[in-house]
Design an enzyme around this catalytic site. Structure first.
Site, PDB file in Angstrom:
ATOM      1  N   LYS A 181       0.692  -1.121   0.078  1.00 19.22           N
ATOM      2  CA  LYS A 181      -0.186   0.065  -0.186  1.00 19.22           C
ATOM      3  C   LYS A 181       0.915   1.150  -0.103  1.00 19.22           C
ATOM      4  O   LYS A 181       1.281   1.764   1.252  1.00 19.22           O
ATOM      5  CB  LYS A 181      -0.774   0.044   1.268  1.00 19.22           C
ATOM      6  CG  LYS A 181      -1.998   0.828   1.081  1.00 19.22           C
ATOM      7  CD  LYS A 181      -2.343   1.762   2.313  1.00 19.22           C
ATOM      8  CE  LYS A 181      -1.275   2.799   2.576  1.00 19.22           C
ATOM      9  NZ  LYS A 181      -1.278   4.044   2.041  1.00 19.22           N
ATOM     10  N   GLU A 257      10.012   1.363  10.715  1.00 18.67           N
ATOM     11  CA  GLU A 257      11.145   2.413  10.340  1.00 18.67           C
ATOM     12  C   GLU A 257      10.449   3.751  10.400  1.00 18.67           C
ATOM     13  O   GLU A 257       9.660   4.180   9.652  1.00 18.67           O
ATOM     14  CB  GLU A 257      11.616   2.194   8.837  1.00 18.67           C
ATOM     15  CG  GLU A 257      13.048   2.732   8.846  1.00 18.67           C
ATOM     16  CD  GLU A 257      12.999   4.040   8.414  1.00 18.67           C
ATOM     17  OE1 GLU A 257      12.963   5.032   9.426  1.00 18.67           O
ATOM     18  OE2 GLU A 257      13.106   4.321   7.236  1.00 18.67           O
ATOM     19  N   LEU A 258      10.571   4.325  11.529  1.00 14.28           N
ATOM     20  CA  LEU A 258       9.537   5.426  11.910  1.00 14.28           C
ATOM     21  C   LEU A 258      10.640   6.789  11.971  1.00 14.28           C
ATOM     22  O   LEU A 258      11.508   6.956  11.357  1.00 14.28           O
ATOM     23  CB  LEU A 258       9.150   5.188  13.455  1.00 14.28           C
ATOM     24  CG  LEU A 258       8.356   3.734  13.384  1.00 14.28           C
ATOM     25  CD1 LEU A 258       7.839   3.633  14.925  1.00 14.28           C
ATOM     26  CD2 LEU A 258       7.335   3.609  12.350  1.00 14.28           C
ATOM     27  N   CYS A 291      13.612  10.948   6.979  1.00 12.55           N
ATOM     28  CA  CYS A 291      13.538  10.500   8.407  1.00 12.55           C
ATOM     29  C   CYS A 291      15.413  10.571   8.891  1.00 12.55           C
ATOM     30  O   CYS A 291      15.543  10.778  10.036  1.00 12.55           O
ATOM     31  CB  CYS A 291      13.055   9.174   8.575  1.00 12.55           C
ATOM     32  SG  CYS A 291      13.692   8.031   7.576  1.00 12.55           S
ATOM     33  N   GLU A 388      10.403  16.559  14.626  1.00 11.97           N
ATOM     34  CA  GLU A 388      10.883  16.350  13.174  1.00 11.97           C
ATOM     35  C   GLU A 388      10.574  17.473  12.376  1.00 11.97           C
ATOM     36  O   GLU A 388       9.236  17.479  12.080  1.00 11.97           O
ATOM     37  CB  GLU A 388      10.436  14.887  12.776  1.00 11.97           C
ATOM     38  CG  GLU A 388      11.137  14.490  11.675  1.00 11.97           C
ATOM     39  CD  GLU A 388      10.846  12.753  11.295  1.00 11.97           C
ATOM     40  OE1 GLU A 388       9.859  12.625  11.639  1.00 11.97           O
ATOM     41  OE2 GLU A 388      11.697  12.149  10.647  1.00 11.97           O
TER      42      GLU A 388
HETATM   43  P1  ADP Z   1       3.259  11.109   6.972  1.00 17.99           P
HETATM   44  O1  ADP Z   1       2.632  11.807   7.835  1.00 17.99           O
HETATM   45  O2  ADP Z   1       4.730  11.597   6.658  1.00 17.99           O
HETATM   46  O3  ADP Z   1       2.486  11.083   5.601  1.00 17.99           O
HETATM   47  P2  ADP Z   1       2.259   8.752   7.648  1.00 17.99           P
HETATM   48  O4  ADP Z   1       2.750   7.947   8.820  1.00 17.99           O
HETATM   49  O5  ADP Z   1       0.945   9.439   7.881  1.00 17.99           O
HETATM   50  O6  ADP Z   1       3.413   9.584   7.393  1.00 17.99           O
HETATM   51  O7  ADP Z   1       2.221   7.778   6.385  1.00 17.99           O
HETATM   52  C1  ADP Z   1       2.898   6.958   6.030  1.00 17.99           C
HETATM   53  C2  ADP Z   1       1.963   5.826   5.357  1.00 17.99           C
HETATM   54  O8  ADP Z   1       1.265   5.282   6.445  1.00 17.99           O
HETATM   55  C3  ADP Z   1       1.433   6.181   3.923  1.00 17.99           C
HETATM   56  O9  ADP Z   1       1.312   5.332   3.313  1.00 17.99           O
HETATM   57  C4  ADP Z   1      -0.152   6.446   4.841  1.00 17.99           C
HETATM   58  O10 ADP Z   1      -1.166   6.198   3.934  1.00 17.99           O
HETATM   59  C5  ADP Z   1      -0.340   5.187   5.832  1.00 17.99           C
HETATM   60  N1  ADP Z   1      -1.062   5.603   7.122  1.00 17.99           N
HETATM   61  C6  ADP Z   1      -1.459   6.555   7.490  1.00 17.99           C
HETATM   62  N2  ADP Z   1      -2.101   6.533   8.517  1.00 17.99           N
HETATM   63  C7  ADP Z   1      -2.381   4.970   8.799  1.00 17.99           C
HETATM   64  C8  ADP Z   1      -2.854   4.155   9.530  1.00 17.99           C
HETATM   65  N3  ADP Z   1      -3.907   4.514  10.624  1.00 17.99           N
HETATM   66  N4  ADP Z   1      -3.068   2.870   9.198  1.00 17.99           N
HETATM   67  C9  ADP Z   1      -2.072   2.463   8.171  1.00 17.99           C
HETATM   68  N5  ADP Z   1      -1.425   3.027   7.513  1.00 17.99           N
HETATM   69  C10 ADP Z   1      -1.605   4.404   7.670  1.00 17.99           C
END
Ligand code: ADP
Length: 485
Positions: A181, A257-258, A291, A388
């Site tokens: 995804k 990887e956060l 990151c 960040e």
């Molecule tokens: P950013 O804020 O940099 O967009 P996110 O962590 O929100 O970082 O997004 C990274 C990925 O996680 C994207 O593919 C986003 O669609 C997905 N994502 C965001 N929220 C959720 C969630 N609650 N569960 C699963 N995937 C999510």
């Protein structure tokens, strides 16, 4: 050239079970150009039922895929590597278009991201277990490595290719099937990569790609399914925490990887010009939307002024503009929220006493642009030091002793990348051991390397991508007890 030619009409659909098809409900997702907000493509928007179809497809071929010869999996990856390399310019343009990064940056990502396919094509044939004698005698101990099974990959928008290949590469090499995804902002690159892997001979169902505007809903449904055995996520710590909690129900294996809050330490014995050069890379790669981006500059008080002035001069000389235009060094940020967040951090830092050496004001006009910015006299407690930034802003604070530098560098919940500039070998060793980070760059601003284990500690997550470690995330170990008569 726009790179959009990589995608025919079919490839704007979902890739499930080796075929391209539209979302069942016929819904679409618009992909925007971050430079002006215009729509560059419309693609299918997967719903939960499509996601379950994708998992069904992955599960249907898991056993056969696991049984393929490692050499066959290696050759598919190798062919995909060659195909991406041959179309590097198209990939770079496509990524620049949907993500905003400059063409030069995008080319850099294509070669970096593609290298994971080559690296893991080489690792596919080096998956081995062990044979040892029981220390007590009388039996042998064997280990067998097996693919973990169907995986879910959730990837971010900042590196649309590389954050995918560092998961897809090892999963293919290990014999896992997967549902990917991609981020809703940048799904086109992943669809183009799926088309390449299909062309490279990847059997249908091994890789399934489901762009969706319903990330939470779709991933929750997939993770509730006990057939899914592994989740690998790159993104925010906030979402990572949600996914780790969700993984508890079916006890899926997880790699996370956060976020990061990388300190960039410059000591008084550093080569200052090299430090400025490294700072430009560590800060400005991907417009600061990484990151690993240097988030806080901690500079010894005796060299701080010179470092700041040199950095400001370099940052001020960068040209901001559309990523695809010639002569542009810094593209737009991903969206309006990103610009708002960066602006607010700078405003707050200035409110707390910081001085702006260069940048600091968002330009008028359309697009999500923010100028390269250098701040000095930043209050250590300002939010910009703990948050960040994900943008082209370099906040500088000073320190007096090595101990103080380490204490402040470690005073964060994060622990991904860190950078150190010093000429002392003793100090390098001390810092490599005392910095609470998964990665330490010594006299370099660029640490990402497919042959190295990339990953963090603390709130930056766990698991490693790349290196010899990267494939282990996709392998389970079975131990076999063999008594010998
Ligand atoms: P950013 O804020 O940099 O967009 P996110 O962590 O929100 O970082 O997004 C990274 C990925 O996680 C994207 O593919 C986003 O669609 C997905 N994502 C965001 N929220 C959720 C969630 N609650 N569960 C699963 N995937 C999510």
């Amino acid at each position: 050239m726009t790179g959009l030619d990589l995608l025919g009409p079919a490839q704007r659909g979902l890739f499930i079970g080796g075929t391209w098809r539209e979302a069942e409900a016929g819904e679409e997702l618009a992909v925007h150009d971050p430079a002006d907000g215009s729509v560059i493509a419309r693609i299918s928007d997967a719903a939960v039922s499509d996601a379950i179809d994708a998992l069904d497809a992955a599960c249907a071929v898991q056993a056969d895929w696991a049984a393929t010869a490692p050499r066959e999996r290696a050759e598919i990856l190798r062919r995909a590597f060659e195909l991406v390399a041959a179309r590097a310019d198209d990939f770079a343009h496509l990524m620049s278009l949907e993500m905003g990064k400059t063409i030069a940056e995008a080319k850099g990502e294509v070669s970096y991201g593609n290298e994971f396919l080559r690296w893991f094509s080489e690792e596919a044939v080096r998956i081995h277990g062990r044979w040892m004698q029981n220390p007590m005698g009388g039996s042998r101990l064997l280990t067998v490595k097996k693919p973990v099974g169907p995986c879910l990959f959730i990837t971010p928008w900042n590196f649309p290719l590389a954050m995918g290949t560092r998961k897809i590469g090892p999963a293919i090499a290990a014999g896992c099937t997967m549902v990917v995804k991609p981020a809703e902002q940048t799904p086109l690159t992943m669809l183009a990569l799926a088309a390449v892997l299909e062309e490279a001979g990847l059997p249908g169902g091994v890789l399934n790609v489901i762009p969706t505007s319903r990330a939470a809903e779709v991933s929750s449904a997939l993770m509730a399914d006990d057939r899914l055995r592994k989740v690998s996520f790159t993104g925010s710590t906030e979402v990572g925490r949600i996914l780790v909690r969700q993984s508890a129900d079916q006890l899926q294996r997880v790699s996370m990887e956060l976020g990061g809050n990388a300190p960039f330490l410059v000591f008084d014995d550093a080569d200052l010009d090299a430090a400025v050069e490294g700072a430009m890379v560590a800060k400005m790669r991907n417009m600061g939307e990484a990151c690993t981006a240097a988030n806080r500059f901690l500079v010894h008080e005796s060299v701080a002024r010179e470092f700041a002035d040199k950095l400001a001069e370099r940052m001020g000389a960068l040209r901001v503009g559309r990523g695809q235009d010639a002569g542009v060094d810094v593209g737009p940020l991903i969206d309006e929220d990103a610009v708002e967040s960066v602006s607010q951090l700078v405003t707050d830092a200035v409110h707390d006493g910081a001085r702006v050496l260069v940048g600091g004001t968002r330009p008028d006009g359309p697009g999500h642009f923010y100028p390269p910015t250098v701040l000095v006299d930043v209050h250590p407690e300002s939010e910009i030091n703990s948050h960040e930034i994900f943008g082209p802003v370099a906040p500088i604070t000073t320190f007096a002793t090595e101990q103080e530098a380490v204490t402040r560098a470690n005073a964060t919940e994060y622990g991904l990348a860190s950078y150190v500039y010093t000429r002392s070998l003793d100090r390098t060793i001390r810092l490599a051991e005392s910095l609470a980070y998964g990665m330490v760059g010594v006299n370099t601003g660029l640490i990402s390397n497919p042959a190295a284990p990339f990953g963090g500690v603390k709130a930056s997550g766990f698991g490693r991508e790349g290196g010899f470690e990267g494939i282990e995330e996709y392998l389970d170990v079975t131990y076999v007890a063999l008594p010998v008569g």
